[in-house]
Design an enzyme around this catalytic site. Structure first.
Site, PDB file in Angstrom:
ATOM      1  N   TYR A  65       0.863  -1.196   0.000  1.00 24.87           N
ATOM      2  CA  TYR A  65       0.000   0.000   0.000  1.00 24.87           C
ATOM      3  C   TYR A  65       0.899   1.246   0.000  1.00 24.87           C
ATOM      4  CZ  TYR A  65      -4.374  -2.488   1.242  1.00 24.87           C
ATOM      5  OH  TYR A  65      -5.498  -3.298   1.269  1.00 24.87           O
ATOM      6  N   HIS A 119      -2.178 -12.093   3.743  1.00 24.30           N
ATOM      7  CA  HIS A 119      -3.033 -11.355   2.812  1.00 24.30           C
ATOM      8  C   HIS A 119      -3.173 -12.096   1.490  1.00 24.30           C
ATOM      9  CE1 HIS A 119      -3.588  -7.264   0.546  1.00 24.30           C
ATOM     10  NE2 HIS A 119      -4.742  -7.810   0.845  1.00 24.30           N
TER      11      HIS A 119
END
Ligand code: SF4
Ligand code: SF4
Length: 361
Positions: A65, A119
């Site tokens: 991110y 994830h």
């Protein structure tokens, strides 16, 4: 802001969780160009959400991110670490890699995260993640050492989330769902195993496309009507924070869940949606991920045409050819809506062929 139990962890989280993708800076394809605030801008937006009652902030390791993890760490330092719950994640599947990832995340944040997810666990990585010396073992060890408080699995696949729900080493699950792609949430609602786990739901706006078709209170109220702990919303401006919190409040007053046929009726004004809610009950022994194909078809018409076309073009022709020779038709047998899956795949292949020819690719 209302708060909900985070499974059996003893924590309570705000119904709106702050998704940090819009506050990142970096070369990340998921980032809309109109965001990318600097450190101070990002902290101002996160602080605004805190003032309105948000207490859960979700991020991912640098550079997944961009620099969002670093900004979130600085925010935590300024407002007081104990005031927020930090949820973090990394796409690593072996125990060693996960252990190192959490160590790096702690350095980036300047503090330790509360929840850490393996994830984007998918069928290809699942056995490694859950297996001996895999990511879940590492997260359990990190929890025992006090480096994280809670372990998590984040996945777009129902079967993997259910495996996480069965696993006593896993505390929290993160999955995707919205009023169109609600099949996973419907299944989760009926499966008591999920009650013991916290559940964070992402893709509430379906990568930003559904707000063009539905009011935010319909979208947020829709996911909050399921037994989830928190709806993660990507927030990049104070106005978006205000809108999300107002929508959650309005939804709480109305307490309605838009019925699936109603959702399709709204979309039918623009194109012919496939009545697939992405429940993931269908399986194809020849490897076609049917629910993903149908999702890309929807996204093509809902505004992500370039992205969807590129993805479809990777495999849809082969899938359609295999369907033409398929005699088992096991997909149709397991689809509750008895969708004519091979015919739909053929239609999507034809559409992709036509539109690829006309596109700039
Ligand atoms: S009809 Fe197509 S999608 Fe369905 S099982 Fe056969 S090959 Fe797979
Ligand atoms: S095609 Fe049918 S079984 Fe497959 S995800 Fe869609 S609704 Fe579920």
């Amino acid at each position: 802001m209302r708060y909900r139990k985070l499974g059996e962890t003893g924590l309570r989280v705000s119904e709106i969780g702050f998704g940090t993708i819009p506050i990142l800076d970096g070369d990340v394809p998921v980032l809309p160009s109109y965001y990318s605030p600097g450190m101070e801008g990002a902290i101002a937006v996160m602080n605004h959400a805190l003032e309105l009652g948000c207490n859960l902030y979700d991020t991912a390791i640098v550079p997944e991110y961009g620099d969002a993890e670093i900004k979130l760490g600085e925010f935590a330092r300024r407002v007081g670490r104990q005031r927020i719950i930090i949820s973090d994640k990394a796409r690593y599947y072996s125990g060693n890699e996960m252990y190192e990832a959490v160590t790096r995340s702690c350095e980036n944040l300047g503090t330790c995260p509360d929840i850490y997810f393996a994830h984007q666990v998918d069928p290809g990585s699942e056995d490694q993640v859950f297996g001996r010396y895999g990511a879940v073992d590492a997260l359990r060890e990190l929890k025992a050492e006090g480096k994280i408080r809670l372990t998590g699995i984040a996945s777009h696949y129902y079967d993997i989330l259910e495996r996480g729900a069965r696993d006593p080493r896993v505390d929290i699950l993160q999955g995707s769902g919205n009023i169109l792609e609600r099949g996973m949430l419907e299944r989760m609602e009926r499966e008591p195993l999920f009650r013991a786990k916290g559940f964070l739901v992402n893709k509430v706006y379906a990568a930003g496309i559904l707000p063009a078709f539905f009011p935010l209170d319909t979208l947020i109220g829709g996911v909050l009507s399921y037994p989830v702990s928190c709806a993660l919303i990507g927030l990049g401006t104070a106005e978006e924070v205000d809108q999300a919190v107002a929508a959650a409040t309005a939804a709480e007053r109305r307490q309605e869940r838009a019925a699936f046929p109603e959702v399709l009726t709204v979309l039918e004004k623009n194109f012919a949606p496939i009545p697939c809610d992405r429940c993931q009950r269908c399986s194809c022994p020849h490897g076609t991920e049917i629910h993903t194909v149908f999702r890309q078809y929807h996204y093509y018409f809902l505004g992500k045409d370039y992205w969807a076309l590129r993805k479809l073009d990777l495999s849809i022709r082969e899938s359609a050819e295999v369907c033409q020779r398929c005699t088992e038709l096991s997909c149709i047998k397991t689809c509750p809506g008895k969708l004519k899956i091979p015919e739909l795949i053929q239609q999507i292949a034809n559409l992709t062929r036509r539109h690829i020819r006309n596109s700039v690719i």
